[in-house]
Design an enzyme around this catalytic site. Structure first.
Site, mmCIF file in Angstrom:
data_model
loop_
_atom_site.group_PDB
_atom_site.id
_atom_site.type_symbol
_atom_site.label_atom_id
_atom_site.label_comp_id
_atom_site.label_asym_id
_atom_site.label_seq_id
_atom_site.Cartn_x
_atom_site.Cartn_y
_atom_site.Cartn_z
ATOM 1 N N ASP A 183 0.963 -1.295 -0.002
ATOM 2 C CA ASP A 183 0.117 -0.160 -0.036
ATOM 3 C C ASP A 183 0.801 1.369 -0.022
ATOM 4 O OD1 ASP A 183 -2.410 1.116 -0.006
ATOM 5 O OD2 ASP A 183 -3.258 -0.239 1.494
ATOM 6 N N GLY A 195 14.982 -4.920 5.421
ATOM 7 C CA GLY A 195 15.783 -5.992 4.417
ATOM 8 C C GLY A 195 17.072 -6.018 5.115
ATOM 9 N N GLU A 241 6.477 -1.560 11.951
ATOM 10 C CA GLU A 241 7.450 -1.750 11.359
ATOM 11 C C GLU A 241 8.083 -3.086 11.842
ATOM 12 O OE1 GLU A 241 9.974 0.062 9.783
ATOM 13 O OE2 GLU A 241 8.583 1.817 9.741
#
Length: 284
Positions: free
Chosen positions: A148, A173, A196
């Protein structure tokens, strides 16, 4: 060259990463081949084998080596109409969709809204919807998923099927260290707005993460029903909200300092999860 041969070549090249000839045509060709394989989903950074996720370190090595053989260069959005102008970037990694024509979009069969940025080597499967978001290199986004608005998917992160990453959410990542797992969001999960998930945390199948939940490797994930504390993994079909745990008083005993945690408020089975809307699960 088979994947096994390609793996052996990259591992051998890595051993001399500080001294190999960066203009060597074969090395450049093989490194590019790894990134192209990632891009179309023929290989991926992490794979689930039996009940655990395994990181393919050799693919990370290839990505890191690609920075050594590439120079920064200017590339553009491709908008040639002078009245609309055109965006340009200066980087070592092209955009995934640079130069695509309609046939390529039709073949890949995912939807990309203006403002979506995807770097080359990130795999986007069929029927994915990308709102204005950012997907970094080496990431894997499986079919039926929506990323989104203003959400970010970090380098090498793995997103499963039919996942919704809500607005402003951040999926961490990692490229280094090589052995480290990136964040993994398994199939049928929901990640709430402004949440998060970082530091290699695994969110297992069917879980619902509410808005504003922050989970890293050291975050306590407390099961309210059992009292069990999890680290680094959200169990399958968990419904998770922000919470706090009582901490210690300050030295003068004047202030109680509570510590942030994530709280599993309930578990839902697969049948219930498939029939119940996200909002109903969070509000009940």
């Amino acid at each position: 060259m088979s994947t096994s041969d390609l793996k052996n070549f990259i591992n051998s090249l890595w051993e001399k990463k500080d001294s190999f000839n960066t203009t060597d045509k074969e090395a450049r060709k093989k490194i590019k081949q790894v990134l192209d394989y990632l891009d179309v989903g023929n290989i991926r950074i992490c794979e689930k084998k039996e009940n655990s996720w395994v990181t393919n370190e050799w693919i990370k090595k290839a990505i890191l080596l690609s920075f050594k053989i590439s120079d920064n260069s200017i590339f553009s959005s491709g908008m040639s109409n002078a009245r609309r102008g055109q965006y340009t970037w200066f980087d070592k990694v092209n955009l995934k969709t640079s130069g695509w024509v309609e046939d390529e979009w039709t073949k890949r069969n995912f939807r990309s809204v203006p403002g979506a940025i995807v770097r080359h080597s990130a795999h986007i499967a069929e029927n994915v919807v990308l709102m204005p978001c950012f997907v970094n290199l080496g990431a894997y986004v499986d079919s039926g998923t929506m990323i989104d608005t203003w959400a970010t998917v970090g380098s090498c992160a793995q997103i499963g099927k039919n996942v919704h990453i809500s607005g402003g959410a951040g999926i961490g990542g990692v490229l280094e260290p090589l052995q480290a797992n990136p964040v993994i969001i398994e199939d049928d999960c929901f990640i709430g707005a402004r949440s998060e998930i970082a530091e290699g945390v695994i969110v297992e199948k069917g879980s619902v993460i509410s808005m504003g939940v922050y989970i890293g490797a050291s975050t306590k994930i407390v099961d309210r029903q059992t009292g069990k504390i999890h680290y680094g993994k959200v169990p399958a079909y968990s419904v998770v909200v922000p919470g706090s745990l009582s901490g210690k008083k300050t030295p003068n005993d004047s202030i109680d300092v509570n510590l942030y945690c994530a709280v599993i408020v309930k578990k839902v089975d697969e049948k219930t999860r498939s029939k119940t809307s996200i909002n109903d699960i969070l509000r009940s």
